[in-house]
Design a protein around this motif. Structure first.
Motif, PDB file in Angstrom:
ATOM      1  N   PRO A 189       0.713  -1.080   0.009  1.00  0.00           N
ATOM      2  CA  PRO A 189      -0.017  -0.111  -0.147  1.00  0.00           C
ATOM      3  C   PRO A 189       0.800   1.366  -0.089  1.00  0.00           C
ATOM      4  O   PRO A 189       2.130   1.233   0.457  1.00  0.00           O
ATOM      5  CB  PRO A 189      -0.803  -0.163   1.429  1.00  0.00           C
ATOM      6  N   ASN A 190       0.300   2.361  -0.698  1.00  0.00           N
ATOM      7  CA  ASN A 190       1.017   3.573  -0.589  1.00  0.00           C
ATOM      8  C   ASN A 190       1.000   4.239   0.839  1.00  0.00           C
ATOM      9  O   ASN A 190       0.038   4.148   1.448  1.00  0.00           O
ATOM     10  CB  ASN A 190       0.406   4.544  -1.734  1.00  0.00           C
ATOM     11  N   SER A 191       1.978   5.004   1.124  1.00  0.00           N
ATOM     12  CA  SER A 191       2.010   5.286   2.480  1.00  0.00           C
ATOM     13  C   SER A 191       1.914   6.900   2.625  1.00  0.00           C
ATOM     14  O   SER A 191       1.789   7.380   3.834  1.00  0.00           O
ATOM     15  CB  SER A 191       3.486   5.046   3.083  1.00  0.00           C
ATOM     16  N   SER A 192       1.311   7.483   1.465  1.00  0.00           N
ATOM     17  CA  SER A 192       1.042   8.888   1.481  1.00  0.00           C
ATOM     18  C   SER A 192      -0.220   9.282   2.589  1.00  0.00           C
ATOM     19  O   SER A 192      -1.027   8.507   2.817  1.00  0.00           O
ATOM     20  CB  SER A 192       0.569   9.514   0.218  1.00  0.00           C
ATOM     21  N   ASP A 193      -0.052  10.315   3.435  1.00  0.00           N
ATOM     22  CA  ASP A 193      -0.925  10.685   4.467  1.00  0.00           C
ATOM     23  C   ASP A 193      -1.442  11.885   4.402  1.00  0.00           C
ATOM     24  O   ASP A 193      -2.153  12.322   5.327  1.00  0.00           O
ATOM     25  CB  ASP A 193      -0.488  10.202   5.680  1.00  0.00           C
ATOM     26  N   GLY A 194      -1.194  12.743   3.287  1.00  0.00           N
ATOM     27  CA  GLY A 194      -1.599  14.006   3.208  1.00  0.00           C
ATOM     28  C   GLY A 194      -0.584  14.839   3.910  1.00  0.00           C
ATOM     29  O   GLY A 194      -0.064  14.623   4.679  1.00  0.00           O
ATOM     30  N   LEU A 195      -0.614  16.253   3.470  1.00  0.00           N
ATOM     31  CA  LEU A 195      -0.024  17.266   4.121  1.00  0.00           C
ATOM     32  C   LEU A 195      -0.615  17.574   5.467  1.00  0.00           C
ATOM     33  O   LEU A 195      -1.593  17.779   5.647  1.00  0.00           O
ATOM     34  CB  LEU A 195      -0.049  18.646   3.125  1.00  0.00           C
ATOM     35  N   PHE A 196       0.375  17.865   6.410  1.00  0.00           N
ATOM     36  CA  PHE A 196       0.094  18.181   7.737  1.00  0.00           C
ATOM     37  C   PHE A 196      -1.116  19.264   7.993  1.00  0.00           C
ATOM     38  O   PHE A 196      -2.261  19.214   8.392  1.00  0.00           O
ATOM     39  CB  PHE A 196       1.209  18.299   8.676  1.00  0.00           C
ATOM     40  N   ARG A 197      -0.927  20.395   7.551  1.00  0.00           N
ATOM     41  CA  ARG A 197      -1.621  21.541   7.572  1.00  0.00           C
ATOM     42  C   ARG A 197      -3.108  21.217   6.956  1.00  0.00           C
ATOM     43  O   ARG A 197      -4.161  21.822   7.342  1.00  0.00           O
ATOM     44  CB  ARG A 197      -0.943  22.581   7.269  1.00  0.00           C
ATOM     45  N   LEU A 198      -2.929  20.582   5.940  1.00  0.00           N
ATOM     46  CA  LEU A 198      -4.237  20.387   5.233  1.00  0.00           C
ATOM     47  C   LEU A 198      -5.214  19.366   5.884  1.00  0.00           C
ATOM     48  O   LEU A 198      -6.360  19.493   5.813  1.00  0.00           O
ATOM     49  CB  LEU A 198      -4.134  20.084   3.631  1.00  0.00           C
ATOM     50  N   LYS A 199      -4.724  18.671   6.462  1.00  0.00           N
ATOM     51  CA  LYS A 199      -5.362  17.721   7.467  1.00  0.00           C
ATOM     52  C   LYS A 199      -5.899  18.419   8.528  1.00  0.00           C
ATOM     53  O   LYS A 199      -7.004  18.037   8.768  1.00  0.00           O
ATOM     54  CB  LYS A 199      -4.398  16.483   7.698  1.00  0.00           C
ATOM     55  N   MET A 200      -5.037  19.302   9.053  1.00  0.00           N
ATOM     56  CA  MET A 200      -5.656  20.041  10.270  1.00  0.00           C
ATOM     57  C   MET A 200      -6.971  20.841   9.728  1.00  0.00           C
ATOM     58  O   MET A 200      -7.909  21.029  10.636  1.00  0.00           O
ATOM     59  CB  MET A 200      -4.729  20.768  11.020  1.00  0.00           C
ATOM     60  N   ARG A 201      -6.632  21.368   8.577  1.00  0.00           N
ATOM     61  CA  ARG A 201      -7.705  22.225   7.861  1.00  0.00           C
ATOM     62  C   ARG A 201      -9.089  21.773   7.833  1.00  0.00           C
ATOM     63  O   ARG A 201     -10.236  22.083   8.161  1.00  0.00           O
ATOM     64  CB  ARG A 201      -7.306  22.993   6.744  1.00  0.00           C
ATOM     65  N   ARG A 202      -8.861  20.383   7.063  1.00  0.00           N
ATOM     66  CA  ARG A 202     -10.097  19.726   6.906  1.00  0.00           C
ATOM     67  C   ARG A 202     -10.920  19.123   8.136  1.00  0.00           C
ATOM     68  O   ARG A 202     -12.203  19.185   8.312  1.00  0.00           O
ATOM     69  CB  ARG A 202      -9.856  18.402   6.251  1.00  0.00           C
ATOM     70  N   LYS A 203      -9.903  19.028   9.303  1.00  0.00           N
ATOM     71  CA  LYS A 203     -10.719  18.894  10.774  1.00  0.00           C
ATOM     72  C   LYS A 203     -11.495  19.969  11.082  1.00  0.00           C
ATOM     73  O   LYS A 203     -12.580  19.995  11.535  1.00  0.00           O
ATOM     74  CB  LYS A 203      -9.712  18.485  11.620  1.00  0.00           C
ATOM     75  N   SER A 204     -10.939  21.266  10.784  1.00  0.00           N
ATOM     76  CA  SER A 204     -11.617  22.366  11.440  1.00  0.00           C
ATOM     77  C   SER A 204     -12.806  22.693  10.428  1.00  0.00           C
ATOM     78  O   SER A 204     -13.711  23.382  11.252  1.00  0.00           O
ATOM     79  CB  SER A 204     -10.538  23.448  11.291  1.00  0.00           C
ATOM     80  N   GLU A 205     -12.746  22.198   9.202  1.00  0.00           N
ATOM     81  CA  GLU A 205     -13.813  22.757   8.274  1.00  0.00           C
ATOM     82  C   GLU A 205     -15.167  21.993   8.802  1.00  0.00           C
ATOM     83  O   GLU A 205     -16.261  22.445   8.580  1.00  0.00           O
ATOM     84  CB  GLU A 205     -13.724  22.306   7.047  1.00  0.00           C
ATOM     85  N   ASN A 206     -15.062  20.776   9.655  1.00  0.00           N
ATOM     86  CA  ASN A 206     -16.175  20.222  10.044  1.00  0.00           C
ATOM     87  C   ASN A 206     -16.630  20.965  11.481  1.00  0.00           C
ATOM     88  O   ASN A 206     -18.178  20.729  11.478  1.00  0.00           O
ATOM     89  CB  ASN A 206     -15.611  18.712  10.565  1.00  0.00           C
ATOM     90  N   THR A 207     -15.907  21.775  11.821  1.00  0.00           N
ATOM     91  CA  THR A 207     -16.525  22.579  13.067  1.00  0.00           C
ATOM     92  C   THR A 207     -16.744  24.073  12.851  1.00  0.00           C
ATOM     93  O   THR A 207     -17.435  24.626  13.642  1.00  0.00           O
ATOM     94  CB  THR A 207     -15.861  22.368  14.568  1.00  0.00           C
ATOM     95  N   ASP A 208     -16.047  24.802  11.882  1.00  0.00           N
ATOM     96  CA  ASP A 208     -16.059  26.029  11.466  1.00  0.00           C
ATOM     97  C   ASP A 208     -16.520  26.359  10.091  1.00  0.00           C
ATOM     98  O   ASP A 208     -15.803  26.389   9.238  1.00  0.00           O
ATOM     99  CB  ASP A 208     -14.650  26.595  11.906  1.00  0.00           C
ATOM    100  N   PRO A 209     -17.806  26.458   9.816  1.00  0.00           N
ATOM    101  CA  PRO A 209     -18.437  26.876   8.508  1.00  0.00           C
ATOM    102  C   PRO A 209     -17.870  28.134   7.709  1.00  0.00           C
ATOM    103  O   PRO A 209     -17.783  28.141   6.714  1.00  0.00           O
ATOM    104  CB  PRO A 209     -20.047  27.157   8.722  1.00  0.00           C
ATOM    105  N   ASN A 210     -17.121  29.049   8.576  1.00  0.00           N
ATOM    106  CA  ASN A 210     -16.636  30.342   8.172  1.00  0.00           C
ATOM    107  C   ASN A 210     -15.186  29.936   7.323  1.00  0.00           C
ATOM    108  O   ASN A 210     -14.766  30.822   6.442  1.00  0.00           O
ATOM    109  CB  ASN A 210     -16.333  31.148   9.134  1.00  0.00           C
ATOM    110  N   ARG A 211     -14.662  28.782   7.413  1.00  0.00           N
ATOM    111  CA  ARG A 211     -13.482  28.402   6.984  1.00  0.00           C
ATOM    112  C   ARG A 211     -13.916  27.820   5.570  1.00  0.00           C
ATOM    113  O   ARG A 211     -12.852  27.246   4.870  1.00  0.00           O
ATOM    114  CB  ARG A 211     -12.579  27.427   7.769  1.00  0.00           C
ATOM    115  N   ARG A 212     -14.740  27.144   5.244  1.00  0.00           N
ATOM    116  CA  ARG A 212     -15.336  26.531   4.156  1.00  0.00           C
ATOM    117  C   ARG A 212     -14.997  27.350   2.730  1.00  0.00           C
ATOM    118  O   ARG A 212     -15.379  28.590   2.680  1.00  0.00           O
ATOM    119  CB  ARG A 212     -16.525  25.921   3.911  1.00  0.00           C
TER     120      ARG A 212
END
Length: 230
Positions: A189-212
């Protein structure tokens, strides 16, 4: 050719934005490897999502991408002075593209296949012949297979790598001694896991609609200099 007085960062950015890189355009599985993808990596470097590290590398390694820590490693005094240097950067930055897209269920051998094809297309776009393969049958098979596919893709911008061609290239990679020692198999399997800050951004989008819908730069411009996310 990037100015050799530039820093490694500047040389890498110049390579990603070069005409040779911007003319690369093919699909492999879920990944679209093209000029726009290389521009996204250039911007990720500029805002600090992907770092450039300078450190000694093994003699047979020109550069490498660390998908866990999100950085490209180049050796000391690296300034992308030759087509081979720049092709190596294209190879590693394809791994960064794959990491950024973070498509699940993919294979290491497919990731490497995309990187080989892009680096070979870069050489072809530069007008430089692919160096003849040396070092044994496995290396000859890998280079010959990748070059043949790359030449076909160069004639068909935007084309997808045919399934049979991709299978042959993945097999050539998986059976190559260099990749076998790294634990790469045809189906690992490929080990890519996404860029750190972009993963944090996606988590924040679930709780902060102003960031979408905001761009990556919206998330970095107000951060303190030198922070992990800057």
């Amino acid at each position: 050719m990037p100015d050799q007085t530039h820093s490694p960062n500047a040389s890498i950015l110049a390579t990603l934005r070069s005409a040779e890189a911007q003319r690369i355009n093919f699909h492999l599985g879920p990944w679209h490897i093209d000029g726009a993808a290389f521009e996204r990596i250039a911007r990720a470097i500029e805002v600090g999502d992907i770092k450039i590290r300078v450190e000694p590398l093994p003699q047979d390694v020109e550069a490498r991408y660390d998908d866990f820590n999100d950085y490209v490693v180049v050796p000391p005094a690296f300034f992308a002075g030759t087509v081979g240097d720049r092709a190596a950067i294209i190879h590693e930055c394809v791994h960064a593209i794959v990491d950024l897209q973070n498509s699940k269920g993919q294979f290491e051998s497919s990731n490497e296949a995309a990187a080989f094809l892009a680096s070979f297309l870069f050489r072809l776009n530069s007008g430089e012949a692919i160096p003849p393969a040396t070092g044994g049958n496995a290396n000859v098979r890998l280079v010959t297979t990748a070059e043949g596919i790359a030449r076909n893709l160069q004639k068909q911008p935007g084309a997808a790598v045919p399934t049979r061609d991709l299978s042959d290239l993945r097999w050539s990679i998986a059976t190559h001694p260099h990749y076998r020692t790294k634990g790469v198999t045809y189906i690992s399997p490929n080990s890519s896991d996404g860029l750190f800050r972009l993963k944090m951004r996606r988590k924040s989008e679930n709780t902060d609609p102003n960031r979408r819908g905001q761009t990556d730069l919206n998330y970095t411009k107000n951060l303190p200099p030198g922070s992990r996310l800057a």
